[in-house]
Design a protein around this motif. Structure first.
Motif, PDB file in Angstrom:
ATOM      1  N   GLY A 319       0.828  -1.196   0.000  1.00  0.00           N
ATOM      2  CA  GLY A 319       0.000   0.000   0.000  1.00  0.00           C
ATOM      3  C   GLY A 319       0.862   1.244   0.000  1.00  0.00           C
ATOM      4  N   PRO A 320       0.251   2.428  -0.080  1.00  0.00           N
ATOM      5  CA  PRO A 320       1.016   3.678  -0.204  1.00  0.00           C
ATOM      6  C   PRO A 320       1.932   3.934   0.984  1.00  0.00           C
ATOM      7  CG  PRO A 320      -1.320   4.028  -0.691  1.00  0.00           C
ATOM      8  CD  PRO A 320      -1.206   2.653  -0.116  1.00  0.00           C
ATOM      9  N   ILE A 321       3.089   4.524   0.693  1.00  0.00           N
ATOM     10  CA  ILE A 321       4.001   4.965   1.752  1.00  0.00           C
ATOM     11  C   ILE A 321       3.370   6.175   2.448  1.00  0.00           C
ATOM     12  CG2 ILE A 321       6.302   5.872   2.255  1.00  0.00           C
ATOM     13  CD1 ILE A 321       7.234   4.464  -0.347  1.00  0.00           C
ATOM     14  N   PRO A 322       3.294   6.204   3.770  1.00  0.00           N
ATOM     15  CA  PRO A 322       2.677   7.339   4.472  1.00  0.00           C
ATOM     16  C   PRO A 322       3.333   8.664   4.088  1.00  0.00           C
ATOM     17  CG  PRO A 322       3.053   5.522   5.991  1.00  0.00           C
ATOM     18  CD  PRO A 322       3.730   5.154   4.704  1.00  0.00           C
ATOM     19  N   PRO A 323       2.528   9.691   3.814  1.00  0.00           N
ATOM     20  CA  PRO A 323       3.076  10.994   3.404  1.00  0.00           C
ATOM     21  C   PRO A 323       4.064  11.588   4.410  1.00  0.00           C
ATOM     22  CG  PRO A 323       0.717  10.923   2.977  1.00  0.00           C
ATOM     23  CD  PRO A 323       1.056   9.676   3.745  1.00  0.00           C
ATOM     24  N   HIS A 324       3.853  11.343   5.721  1.00  0.00           N
ATOM     25  CA  HIS A 324       4.751  11.948   6.708  1.00  0.00           C
ATOM     26  C   HIS A 324       6.174  11.384   6.603  1.00  0.00           C
ATOM     27  CE1 HIS A 324       3.680   8.327   9.112  1.00  0.00           C
ATOM     28  NE2 HIS A 324       4.826   8.541   9.746  1.00  0.00           N
ATOM     29  N   LEU A 325       6.306  10.132   6.115  1.00  0.00           N
ATOM     30  CA  LEU A 325       7.643   9.573   5.902  1.00  0.00           C
ATOM     31  C   LEU A 325       8.282  10.172   4.646  1.00  0.00           C
ATOM     32  CD1 LEU A 325       7.121   5.786   6.768  1.00  0.00           C
ATOM     33  CD2 LEU A 325       7.954   7.628   8.241  1.00  0.00           C
ATOM     34  N   LEU A 326       7.482  10.347   3.600  1.00  0.00           N
ATOM     35  CA  LEU A 326       8.005  10.965   2.374  1.00  0.00           C
ATOM     36  C   LEU A 326       8.399  12.418   2.615  1.00  0.00           C
ATOM     37  CD1 LEU A 326       5.526   9.506  -0.276  1.00  0.00           C
ATOM     38  CD2 LEU A 326       7.862   8.766   0.199  1.00  0.00           C
ATOM     39  N   LYS A 327       7.698  13.073   3.535  1.00  0.00           N
ATOM     40  CA  LYS A 327       8.021  14.464   3.861  1.00  0.00           C
ATOM     41  C   LYS A 327       9.375  14.564   4.566  1.00  0.00           C
ATOM     42  CE  LYS A 327       6.037  18.553   6.095  1.00  0.00           C
ATOM     43  NZ  LYS A 327       4.894  19.077   6.897  1.00  0.00           N
ATOM     44  N   LEU A 328       9.713  13.528   5.342  1.00  0.00           N
ATOM     45  CA  LEU A 328      10.939  13.553   6.137  1.00  0.00           C
ATOM     46  C   LEU A 328      12.184  13.122   5.366  1.00  0.00           C
ATOM     47  CD1 LEU A 328       9.606  11.996   9.481  1.00  0.00           C
ATOM     48  CD2 LEU A 328      10.301  14.366   9.119  1.00  0.00           C
ATOM     49  N   THR A 329      11.991  12.400   4.251  1.00  0.00           N
ATOM     50  CA  THR A 329      13.150  11.834   3.570  1.00  0.00           C
ATOM     51  C   THR A 329      14.040  12.903   2.943  1.00  0.00           C
ATOM     52  OG1 THR A 329      13.898  10.298   1.860  1.00  0.00           O
ATOM     53  CG2 THR A 329      11.859  11.467   1.406  1.00  0.00           C
ATOM     54  N   SER A 330      15.340  12.641   2.966  1.00  0.00           N
ATOM     55  CA  SER A 330      16.284  13.518   2.265  1.00  0.00           C
ATOM     56  C   SER A 330      16.301  13.199   0.774  1.00  0.00           C
ATOM     57  CB  SER A 330      17.691  13.335   2.846  1.00  0.00           C
ATOM     58  OG  SER A 330      18.136  11.999   2.660  1.00  0.00           O
ATOM     59  N   LYS A 331      15.677  12.089   0.384  1.00  0.00           N
ATOM     60  CA  LYS A 331      15.639  11.667  -1.017  1.00  0.00           C
ATOM     61  C   LYS A 331      14.415  12.285  -1.704  1.00  0.00           C
ATOM     62  CE  LYS A 331      18.996   8.577  -0.244  1.00  0.00           C
ATOM     63  NZ  LYS A 331      20.305   8.573  -0.899  1.00  0.00           N
ATOM     64  N   GLN A 332      14.362  13.594  -1.737  1.00  0.00           N
ATOM     65  CA  GLN A 332      13.187  14.265  -2.268  1.00  0.00           C
ATOM     66  C   GLN A 332      13.012  14.073  -3.784  1.00  0.00           C
ATOM     67  OE1 GLN A 332      10.503  15.898  -0.803  1.00  0.00           O
ATOM     68  NE2 GLN A 332      11.370  14.858   1.004  1.00  0.00           N
ATOM     69  N   HIS A 333      14.041  13.592  -4.476  1.00  0.00           N
ATOM     70  CA  HIS A 333      13.877  13.278  -5.895  1.00  0.00           C
ATOM     71  C   HIS A 333      12.995  12.046  -6.099  1.00  0.00           C
ATOM     72  CE1 HIS A 333      17.432  11.181  -4.376  1.00  0.00           C
ATOM     73  NE2 HIS A 333      17.308  10.300  -5.344  1.00  0.00           N
TER      74      HIS A 333
END
Length: 410
Positions: A319-333
């Motif tokens: 299922g989808p990766i939680p947005p709060h984890l994507l917000k925290l990642t340094s891999k914004q690309h």
């Protein structure tokens, strides 16, 4: 290749994890699935360590030429090490050294001796592994937990030599030998109970393994027969014993030590590592979920060598990766509008659709399988604060039969 070299093929290193290619799926092509450009993933180092070249370069501080002889000990059959260990055969050779089977003249037993190449960076990694193994031996002096035993270590002509108990084939190599026939749910339960207890023991003692995979779980005795089951209408593997041991502590890390940003072999790497969010002991839990799924399916859960594609596979299966984890990642690309930036219409997207199905679509109908998949769902949580611990997992209903057996034996 002689019989001995075939049996202990898993002792060899390869360069799989740094090969950014698509790989095959399906039982007959599974040797290619893990390592499409190298000879065979079963040519894997367990005593010698991880096959993940990204990880090894990061931790050893230099690249490895797998064909280079420089730094290896030159030896011959019959050579006596420490006036005690007589070299009987070569079990494997890899980036970090060679493993030889030896006859221990003092005890009249056979042992595996890992001879590390004479490079200072490799010696440092070896000394780190020795520290971990000595700690394990001390904390588990009655050998209750399924971790490989280092019997002793010494130096020979400037080479660090580590003496291990001689074990059977890896759980991956047995899969490979039987054309990737999956393990039964009962076999998975038995092996997982031992593995979970062993790794939970490591976690209680503030240690993370960081490289759990089928190659690093060895049978104590790997003899088996194939028998046809009239109920399931298929061949099943009957092992002489399901006793297993966890090996390769070359990248094991104590809680207080520096945590390398990149750990784990690609297929078993947790999302927090890929997203560079930092990691802790829960990364072992994710890796073990991938291992159990590989036992169940007979093939890798995430057959990829690309990080973004790996994350897309996770989304397809879990299922989808939680947005709060994507917000925290340094891999914004990897991110666009708080979602994974992945083109599902691309060739990569087609590959993901072809090879990945939602977790709930992979299970069959028995109660044991239902319980197994419920446990896997708890282990494959993106958020480490929600991911089950191994201590908790051992109390999951999936392991009720094991706890009942243990109580009866007591």
């Amino acid at each position: 290749m002689g019989r001995k070299e075939e049996e202990f093929g898993y002792l060899l290193d390869n360069n799989a994890a740094n090969t950014e290619v698509h790989t095959k799926t399906g039982s007959t092509d599974q040797c290619s699935q893990h390592s499409s450009t190298e000879t065979h993933k079963s040519l894997e180092s367990t005593y010698l360590g991880s096959d993940d070249d990204e990880v090894r370069r990061s931790q050893a501080g230099q690249s490895c030429d797998y064909g280079e002889e420089e730094g290896h000990l030159v030896y011959h059959i019959g050579l006596l090490l420490e006036e005690r260990y007589e070299v009987v055969s070569t079990l494997g050779a890899g980036a970090f050294g060679k493993v030889v089977e030896c006859f221990d003249r003092d005890k009249g037993l056979r042992a595996a001796v890992k001879i590390v190449r004479k490079f200072e960076s490799f010696r440092e990694v070896a000394k780190s592994e020795i520290t971990v193994l000595k700690e394990i031996n001390m904390l588990d002096d009655d050998n209750r937990f399924a971790c490989v035993r280092m019997l002793e270590w010494f130096e020979h002509q400037g080479h660090v030599c580590m003496v291990f108990e001689l074990l059977g084939l890896s759980t991956y190599e047995v899969l490979c030998q039987t054309d990737f026939l999956p393990y039964s749910v009962d076999q998975i339960r038995d092996m997982a109970f031992q593995i979970f207890k062993a790794v939970s023991f490591l976690h209680r003692n503030k240690l993370t393994h960081t490289d759990l995979k089928p190659e690093n779980i060895l049978f104590v005795c790997s003899d088996y027969n194939l028998e046809y089951n009239n109920d399931t209408k298929r061949d099943e593997r009957r092992m002489r014993s399901l006793d297993v041991k966890v090996v390769d502590f070359g990248t094991a890390t104590f809680d207080h030590e520096h945590h390398q940003s990149l750990v784990s072999t690609r297929h078993y790497r947790a999302p927090e590592i890929i997203l560079d969010l930092g990691w802790n002991q829960s990364c072992d839990v994710w890796s073990l979920a991938c291992v159990l799924m590989e036992y169940y399916l007979g093939q890798t859960l995430f057959p990829t060598h690309d990080s973004k594609e790996h994350l897309a596979m996770m989304e397809k299966i879990i299922g989808p990766i939680p947005p709060h984890l994507l917000k925290l990642t340094s891999k914004q690309h990897y991110v666009h509008n708080q979602r994974l930036d992945f083109d599902e219409s691309s060739p990569s997207g087609e590959y993901v659709r072809k090879h990945c199905k939602p977790l709930k679509h992979l299970q069959r109908k028995s109660e044991g399988e239902r319980q197994l998949f419920d446990l896997l769902g708890c282990m494959l949580e993106y958020d480490v604060s929600r991911r089950i611990t191994l201590e908790e997992a051992l109390w999951h209903p999936f392991f009720s039969p094991m706890r009942t057996q243990k109580k009866k034996r007591s």
